[in-house]
Design a protein around this motif. Structure first.
Motif, mmCIF file in Angstrom:
data_model
loop_
_atom_site.group_PDB
_atom_site.id
_atom_site.type_symbol
_atom_site.label_atom_id
_atom_site.label_comp_id
_atom_site.label_asym_id
_atom_site.label_seq_id
_atom_site.Cartn_x
_atom_site.Cartn_y
_atom_site.Cartn_z
ATOM 1 N N PHE A 4 0.710 -0.967 0.080
ATOM 2 C CA PHE A 4 -0.438 0.103 -0.341
ATOM 3 C C PHE A 4 0.606 1.505 -0.031
ATOM 4 C CE2 PHE A 4 -2.203 3.721 2.203
ATOM 5 C CZ PHE A 4 -3.309 3.561 1.797
ATOM 6 N N LEU A 5 1.826 1.575 0.783
ATOM 7 C CA LEU A 5 2.759 2.178 0.608
ATOM 8 C C LEU A 5 3.407 2.507 -0.303
ATOM 9 C CD1 LEU A 5 4.040 2.368 5.225
ATOM 10 C CD2 LEU A 5 2.307 3.552 3.944
ATOM 11 N N LYS A 6 4.204 1.540 -0.387
ATOM 12 C CA LYS A 6 4.773 1.850 -2.024
ATOM 13 C C LYS A 6 4.062 2.312 -3.669
ATOM 14 C CE LYS A 6 8.831 -1.032 -1.098
ATOM 15 N NZ LYS A 6 9.221 -2.055 -1.569
ATOM 16 N N ALA A 7 2.643 1.576 -3.451
ATOM 17 C CA ALA A 7 1.910 2.143 -4.298
ATOM 18 C C ALA A 7 1.127 3.313 -4.299
ATOM 19 C CB ALA A 7 0.559 0.799 -4.281
ATOM 20 N N ALA A 8 1.357 4.792 -2.445
ATOM 21 C CA ALA A 8 1.047 5.259 -2.613
ATOM 22 C C ALA A 8 2.201 6.163 -2.929
ATOM 23 C CB ALA A 8 0.260 5.240 -0.743
ATOM 24 N N TYR A 9 3.311 5.852 -2.709
ATOM 25 C CA TYR A 9 4.592 6.772 -3.042
ATOM 26 C C TYR A 9 5.121 5.838 -4.080
ATOM 27 C CZ TYR A 9 2.268 9.615 1.196
ATOM 28 O OH TYR A 9 1.498 10.140 1.123
ATOM 29 N N PRO A 10 5.537 5.570 -5.130
ATOM 30 C CA PRO A 10 6.024 5.136 -5.618
ATOM 31 C C PRO A 10 7.345 5.642 -5.881
ATOM 32 C CG PRO A 10 4.023 5.523 -7.082
ATOM 33 C CD PRO A 10 4.508 6.135 -6.027
ATOM 34 N N GLY A 11 8.031 6.844 -5.857
ATOM 35 C CA GLY A 11 8.836 7.120 -5.742
ATOM 36 C C GLY A 11 9.235 8.374 -3.684
ATOM 37 N N LYS A 12 10.520 7.852 -4.060
ATOM 38 C CA LYS A 12 10.563 8.215 -2.302
ATOM 39 C C LYS A 12 9.322 8.064 -1.182
ATOM 40 C CE LYS A 12 13.688 11.834 -3.806
ATOM 41 N NZ LYS A 12 13.798 13.040 -3.066
ATOM 42 N N THR A 13 9.510 6.732 -1.065
ATOM 43 C CA THR A 13 8.347 5.848 -0.413
ATOM 44 C C THR A 13 8.418 6.469 0.921
ATOM 45 O OG1 THR A 13 7.819 4.359 -1.794
ATOM 46 C CG2 THR A 13 7.034 4.298 0.491
ATOM 47 N N ILE A 14 9.705 5.780 1.449
ATOM 48 C CA ILE A 14 10.346 6.453 3.115
ATOM 49 C C ILE A 14 9.934 7.461 3.197
ATOM 50 C CG2 ILE A 14 11.853 5.908 4.626
ATOM 51 C CD1 ILE A 14 12.154 3.285 2.730
ATOM 52 N N ASP A 15 10.093 8.643 2.673
ATOM 53 C CA ASP A 15 10.793 10.087 2.969
ATOM 54 C C ASP A 15 9.592 10.887 2.874
ATOM 55 O OD1 ASP A 15 13.346 10.395 3.262
ATOM 56 O OD2 ASP A 15 13.469 10.689 1.335
ATOM 57 N N ASN A 16 8.390 10.259 2.179
ATOM 58 C CA ASN A 16 6.793 10.873 1.631
ATOM 59 C C ASN A 16 5.919 10.464 3.479
ATOM 60 O OD1 ASN A 16 6.645 12.835 -0.506
ATOM 61 N ND2 ASN A 16 6.857 10.514 -1.800
ATOM 62 N N VAL A 17 6.083 9.055 2.985
ATOM 63 C CA VAL A 17 5.650 8.204 4.620
ATOM 64 C C VAL A 17 5.548 8.765 6.102
ATOM 65 C CG1 VAL A 17 5.132 6.359 5.659
ATOM 66 C CG2 VAL A 17 5.056 6.041 3.452
ATOM 67 N N ALA A 18 7.468 9.347 6.207
ATOM 68 C CA ALA A 18 7.438 10.277 7.080
ATOM 69 C C ALA A 18 7.223 11.155 7.038
ATOM 70 C CB ALA A 18 9.191 10.178 7.555
ATOM 71 N N GLN A 19 7.271 11.737 6.537
ATOM 72 C CA GLN A 19 6.985 13.181 6.465
ATOM 73 C C GLN A 19 5.486 13.698 6.677
ATOM 74 O OE1 GLN A 19 7.616 15.582 2.563
ATOM 75 N NE2 GLN A 19 6.875 17.345 3.528
ATOM 76 N N ASP A 20 3.880 12.475 5.572
ATOM 77 C CA ASP A 20 2.995 12.691 5.704
ATOM 78 C C ASP A 20 2.249 12.555 6.937
ATOM 79 O OD1 ASP A 20 2.756 13.563 3.423
ATOM 80 O OD2 ASP A 20 1.671 11.458 2.875
ATOM 81 N N LEU A 21 3.038 11.533 7.797
ATOM 82 C CA LEU A 21 3.082 10.489 8.971
ATOM 83 C C LEU A 21 3.678 11.439 10.458
ATOM 84 C CD1 LEU A 21 2.406 7.165 8.388
ATOM 85 C CD2 LEU A 21 -0.004 8.593 8.419
ATOM 86 N N GLY A 22 4.681 12.211 10.139
ATOM 87 C CA GLY A 22 4.620 12.892 11.206
ATOM 88 C C GLY A 22 6.224 11.827 11.875
ATOM 89 N N VAL A 23 6.803 10.744 11.318
ATOM 90 C CA VAL A 23 6.721 9.698 12.334
ATOM 91 C C VAL A 23 8.640 9.804 11.528
ATOM 92 C CG1 VAL A 23 5.196 8.000 12.279
ATOM 93 C CG2 VAL A 23 6.632 8.235 10.692
ATOM 94 N N ALA A 24 9.675 9.198 12.404
ATOM 95 C CA ALA A 24 11.178 8.854 11.493
ATOM 96 C C ALA A 24 10.963 8.773 10.928
ATOM 97 C CB ALA A 24 11.425 8.641 13.416
#
Length: 137
Positions: free
Chosen positions: A48-68
């Motif tokens: 799900f996360l990779k589909a939501a953000y095909p590029g820079k998945t980790i950075d986008n998830v961290a920023q969107d959710l406010g997690v490390a």
């Protein structure tokens, strides 16, 4: 008399050991089911996360959710799953789409919520396109 008491004691011990073995086996089976379910959930979360953000998945998830970034990286790489608080953040951010994607078999109410959400998104997109079309006239 000691022979019969001893014999009864051995019989009781054998029953207790058998019961303990059965309990241990049941716990092991339950642990395996939880691990398989957890692994499946981890895989579904990663997809799900990779589909939501095909590029820079980790950075986008961290920023969107406010997690490390490390936390997001562990989720994306399937090394860990979010705890309760982070699951609430994921649900809040991604809505029914997220739940349907990570839930092994969505119950009817969740499937309906997902459909309703998709219908709202499509209606909003249609309205925006209609406004653009009218602006061209």
């Amino acid at each position: 008399m000691t022979v019969s008491v001893r014999s009864a004691s051995i019989s009781q011990t054998s029953s207790v050991l058998k019961t303990a073995s059965e309990v241990s086996l049941a716990k092991s089976e339950s642990k395996l089911v939880r691990e398989r379910t957890s692994q499946g959930a981890t895989t579904r979360l990663t997809r799900f996360l990779k589909a939501a953000y095909p590029g820079k998945t980790i950075d986008n998830v961290a920023q969107d959710l406010g997690v490390a970034r490390g936390t997001a990286k562990n989720w994306v790489e399937g090394k860990s799953t979010p705890g309760f608080f982070h699951m609430l953040k994921l649900i809040g951010k991604y809505g029914p789409e997220f739940l349907v994607a990570v839930y092994p078999k969505a119950p009817r109410w969740l499937d309906q919520a997902y459909r309703d959400h998709q219908e709202t998104i499509l209606a909003n997109q249609m309205e925006a396109l209609q406004r653009k079309r009218e602006a061209l006239r």
